[in-house]
Design an enzyme around this catalytic site. Structure first.
Site, PDB file in Angstrom:
ATOM      1  N   THR B 153      -9.395  36.015  19.642  1.00  0.00           N
ATOM      2  CA  THR B 153      -9.670  37.085  20.604  1.00  0.00           C
ATOM      3  C   THR B 153     -10.665  36.637  21.680  1.00  0.00           C
ATOM      4  O   THR B 153     -11.592  35.901  21.402  1.00  0.00           O
ATOM      5  CB  THR B 153     -10.239  38.293  19.847  1.00  0.00           C
ATOM      6  OG1 THR B 153      -9.269  38.692  18.886  1.00  0.00           O
ATOM      7  CG2 THR B 153     -10.526  39.452  20.771  1.00  0.00           C
ATOM      8  N   GLY B 192     -15.755  36.230  13.432  1.00  0.00           N
ATOM      9  CA  GLY B 192     -16.834  36.321  12.462  1.00  0.00           C
ATOM     10  C   GLY B 192     -17.407  34.940  12.163  1.00  0.00           C
ATOM     11  O   GLY B 192     -16.677  33.961  12.060  1.00  0.00           O
ATOM     12  N   GLU B 435      -6.774  43.508  14.095  1.00  0.00           N
ATOM     13  CA  GLU B 435      -5.472  43.059  13.561  1.00  0.00           C
ATOM     14  C   GLU B 435      -4.330  43.959  14.028  1.00  0.00           C
ATOM     15  O   GLU B 435      -3.480  44.347  13.236  1.00  0.00           O
ATOM     16  CB  GLU B 435      -5.521  43.006  12.030  1.00  0.00           C
ATOM     17  CG  GLU B 435      -6.516  42.027  11.468  1.00  0.00           C
ATOM     18  CD  GLU B 435      -6.224  40.576  11.842  1.00  0.00           C
ATOM     19  OE1 GLU B 435      -5.061  40.274  12.162  1.00  0.00           O
ATOM     20  OE2 GLU B 435      -7.162  39.772  11.855  1.00  0.00           O
TER      21      GLU B 435
END
Lengths: 665, 665
Positions: B153, B192, B435
């Site tokens: 992303t 993350g 997602e």
């Protein structure tokens, strides 16, 4: 990377499409050009004060540091409030706005630990103290020689005030009350500023005198030494810990171990205890009802404000954000061009107007009824109470849901603290449970509605339930109009009340006691109260828009928003309309088509409508919603403020990660 | 104050009422007694390790301290994971559970900064690397010599992967790819562990070679020096800042300033770039579809788990909390005896089962289809994709809403961080946008449904849409049964698909291009996909319960929950049922009565059902939900852990408050 200060070209293009005068709408919503000017000057006075800036965004601080920074700011805010007062720019309404309203939550995003001093402590002294008590306490409080809070809720007791356990037992020998917390569940729990900020409180306790309990009464209690701030003997006090939001409001707990206070600390405007312990009841105890209703009036207004903040952020972001494709190889459109996105945003723009107009209506009626009360007339109180209950419940619940829909409409970026949407949700959702839990409130409205239903032949005076007198069998043929929708919503509400009433009666006939029958029918009772409330909100929106004297251009937009709110509400209640009115499946199809037309009509003005709310960037406090649309630059700038980003390698690498990486295998 | 360790007497009384064997249900939900034992032993292994306790609850720490504590724990967790592996108790499923599932979110409430190493980095190497690349990277990753993440992303690009801007341009002279971030919006944003934790990443970028763009490809990129952890030259890296939840996952940003990596760092299992720059496409690019679907399968399972956690907390609290009155002067009842409270809780207990069974179904089908894919059969993929999309969307949205309803059902105390409900919401609501954003996913399901509708004469093989072949004009007369409800939901879904399809066609006939007509009909398309999904979930629940071999006592309870879920779903869609099936207003009344009966039937077993979920107190992590019901004691104990409560007077008194109090006037 370039971070120019130019306004995002998408927003420039959106603003060019505007068909009305945004300033006219701003003035309308503020209540006139003068009010706009006053608001702007107030905002400038606070938001441009360099003392009220924080070095590091609050969210990066520890819980303790957040509190300390909040006290620092709160003292400056209070000082400035006193300045305003001295200049004759004060007034309680403005105080509330500065301490807890839209402006307040811009200065102190996570809550002000001193708010209850002005918002609850002083008003309670004024409302419940005798003239003598007022002269003793109010001057001190007004000058901020003492800081007070309001301690009612207990660890085990919220909604049901009669269940509070703290006792205040009168000792005529010493002419003192003895305050005591007999159980863990009797500890006060939740009052804002109670933890470490206030040194006084109004404490609600069960009054015992001459061996008899007289129920809940308010007492002024000193909690901490005025010089050292140490808790006084017998006072067990602290803060209750972290919460979903409002982490700098310093909500506290408070227990008493036989703490003695003078008899005269009982606020005795309404009820008295004489020196010998004789209890004297006031002739009219309904007078204290007023404050409770007042707070609910305020909540409806706040719900409207939180929602307009969220929808401003999400609408501007949706005009700037490009993603996916509508037609292949034509580039990524502004996401506001997806009809599903419009459906998430525009009904909430309309909902803001609907709540705003209900809040204004409620405020006016509240003031009228208060005047009546002071003249001893109590007739309008039950109706005001009933409508305030359901408006508080519906507006807080819908606004909370609306804020979340707006947040989710911003995708992942809405999850960032810097969007200010999570924190806005934290504030708005709190309103669903405080000052009367929503389900409990709707059941109170339902109780009133059932009573009115049973007396529906004599309703002429009661404006909010007049429709219960209509002939339910007289169907009005469907038409694509707000008037029809209002009629249908009222018919629905009436029939739902009738049905719930019938089910209660059936259960009673089958041998249940009335209270159990009520409980077993309560899902339907809540739904009936909600339907009643929605009918009222749409009707009030229509009546207000019909009565406005504005330019034709603006009127067109307001009517579009009214239509959208009405049809959106109708479609949310399709099941009820099909069940209780003459509408058919084809008519529902017509309404759906109308909804889609309205979204398309509002689309070109969407950004300009939210611009008209005239919310300063500091009040929005959002990387996604600022008026210049520099979304990505702001996201990046905000991230750079994270203390973690001030060094390329965090110490945890050396401490934990490197030893682990090297040790493994 | 007394803090005895006795179990709350209300809970003891509730447990005595149980009509079934709770252990039987625990085993059923775990998938057998052995699985229960394994789970419990795994939980014990982690949760009773003193190294994994925190001195101060995370919420009181600063953002930076939270991260540091999370890295400390994450390293210990990884060490323990490696121990498990060495003992043969490893396996990717367990890893996911330990790192991000129910157990993971108990050990590290606010997210694990290293999770993506096992959950995305290693699986991508395995799935997309050649055997040679796997041998180079996987051993290192598996041994934790390097820590990786997965960077897809970007700041300006999420849902629409084709829109990603990061470039990887092949330079045949040096046989290197040059990674570059041409704009601010092309910065990687969200991965993350990217901020300060990982030293490697799989980076998705547009592959350019020989002057041509070949779309998005995965590259292994070293981000930080393995010894010093300093970012490598040309790597601009940091964390993105605070979020609504998961504040220790260390989500990061990443920009490239012409960073060179060897050609062989392109993961080339599917597509290759030869030394001279020739691009070689894989014959089947659908193979990478699998991972995306896998993540959605996992989300449905997680949604079920978050919901059962929340409903366990709220149900136990509702059995312990006493408030208000049902009948005057009979004392304050347990709030679980209010039917409105049962209505908030029990449908969500039932919803957990519904989602659990859909998750199990999806997992099985996913595994079958994966096996088929490996054998080159691709036919089932579109159907699997369509059902996974809508199940992810509906389960995450409903679970998020359910968690909030449970939180609000706990009143003010649900707003406390120590209830663990706010944090649970933070985790579950994130699933609505990551997602695959939910609305986008529902529109993907709708696209499949419209296609199937247009081909509804040849559907025999497709189990999830078989009902589209039914005769829509054949109404099945109403009966109070799950079978009728399933039929009605399917008829509703089919008619909604038909209607949306008709509206698209009408718009095309009126001159719109198909894509615009699609967009303009998208509100109805989303609703159609949702109705399809709900019909599927109820049907799967029924089929599963029908197939279970359990004791009669347990079967009775499961059928009650099935009935409740079915009737609750039907009543949520009353408008649709009245519009698209033969149901009448009176039948709706019958369903409402059935719902109320079911609430009363489930009431005595409610606490025991949630007990059967067998969620350890450390996993619940909630003052309100612990198995001993010592709600008030725990609230008080948790509050005492606030660092603010470690001293009676906070320094802000001396610094700010006292000078202000003394200065005023």
């Amino acid at each position: 990377m370039k971070t120019e200060n130019a306004v995002n070209p998408d927003l420039i293009a959106e603003r060019k499409k505007c068909t009305f005068n945004t300033l006219e709408l701003t003035h309308l919503l503020d209540g006139g050009a003068k009010k706009t000017e006053e608001r702007r000057s107030r905002e400038k006075f606070f938001l441009e004060d360099p003392q009220l800036q924080s070095k590091v965004p609050l969210e990066y601080l520890s819980h303790k540091e957040k509190y300390e920074e909040a006290v620092r700011k709160a003292c400056i805010i209070f000082q400035k409030v006193q300045e305003l007062q001295n200049e004759g720019r004060g007034g309680m309404d403005n105080f509330r706005e500065i301490l807890g309203g839209q402006l307040g939550s811009a200065i102190l995003k996570d809550g002000n630990p001193l708010t209850l001093h002005y918002v609850m402590f002083i008003p309670t002294l004024m409302g419940q103290g005798t003239l003598e008590q007022q002269s003793e306490w109010i001057q001190k409080a007004w000058n901020c020689d003492i800081i007070g809070t309001y301690a009612q809720t207990e660890l085990g007791h919220g909604t049901f005030i009669r269940g509070l356990e703290t006792t205040a037992t009168y000792d005529p020998a010493k002419q003192e009350f003895v305050l005591h917390s007999p159980t863990l569940t009797s500890y006060k729990w939740w009052p804002g500023g109670l933890g470490h900020s206030a040194n006084y409180a109004v404490v609600l306790a069960q009054l015992y005198t001459q061996g008899k309990c007289h129920g809940i009464h308010p007492f002024v209690v000193q909690l901490r030494d005025e010089e050292t701030h140490q808790p006084l003997p017998g006072i067990k006090i602290g803060e209750i810990g972290c919460k979903l939001g409002m982490n700098s409001t310093n909500n506290g707990y408070l227990g008493f171990d036989r703490v003695r206070i003078p008899r005269t600390n009982l606020l005795m405007k309404n009820n008295q205890v004489l020196e010998d312990g004789t209890y004297k009841k006031s002739p009219s105890s309904k007078l204290t009802y007023g404050t409770m209703i007042f707070v609910r009036v305020v909540i409806v207004q706040d719900a409207a404000h939180y929602l307009r903040k969220a929808v401003t952020i999400a609408t501007r972001y949706s005009a700037v954000r490009h993603q996916s494709e509508i037609k292949p190889n034509t580039g990524e459109p502004q996401i506001i061009d997806f009809v599903t996105q419009q459906y998430k945003l525009f009904p909430h723009i309309a909902t803001y107007f609907a709540f705003q107009y209900s809040a204004t209506w409620l405020w006016d009626v509240y003031n009228n009824v208060t005047t009546e009360l002071e003249a001893g007339q109590l007739e309008s109180l039950p109706e005001l109470h009933a409508i305030a209950c359901c408006l508080k419940a519906v507006s807080s619940a819908d606004a909370a849901q609306g804020v979340e829909i707006c947040r989710l409409a911003c995708g992942g970026h809405g999850y960032m603290t810097s969007s200010n949407l999570p924190s806005t949700y934290g504030l708005v959702t709190a309103m669903c449970t405080y000052e009367g839990e929503n389900t409990v409130l709707l059941l109170q409205t339902a109780r009133f509605l059932i009573k009115m239903w049973q007396n529906r032949n004599k309703l002429e005076k009661l404006s909010t339930v007049k429709y219960l007198g209509n002939d339910l069998n007289k169907n009005r043929p469907f038409e694509r109009s707000v008037d029809w929708i209002i009629h249908a919503l009222q018919q629905t509400a009436a029939r739902k009340i009738e049905l719930a009433n019938r089910h209660i009666n059936e259960r009673v006939r089958n041998g249940k006691v009335y209270e159990d029958a009520w409980n077993e029918s309560s899902i339907e009772l809540v739904a009936a109260a909600e339907a009643h409330c929605r009918a009222f909100i749409v009707e009030t929106f229509r009546n207000t828009v019909n009565g406005l004297e504005v330019s034709t251009e603006l009127k067109i937009v307001l009517v579009q928003l009214l239509n959208l709110y009405a049809v959106y509400t109708a479609l949310r209640l399709t099941g009820d309309l099909l069940r209780f009115t003459s509408i058919t499946g084809n008519d529902v199809d017509t309404l759906q088509g109308w909804l889609e037309e309205l979204l398309a009509l509002i689309r070109p003005n969407a950004v300009s409508i939210v611009d008209s709310f005239d919310i300063r960037d500091e009040v929005l406090g959002s990387t996604l919603g600022a008026s210049d649309g520099r979304v990505y630059e702001r996201l990046f700038e905000e991230a750079s403020k994270s203390p973690l980003n001030s060094e390329p390698v965090n110490k945890s690498f050396k401490l934990y990660l490197k030893p682990f990486l090297k040790a493994s295998l």
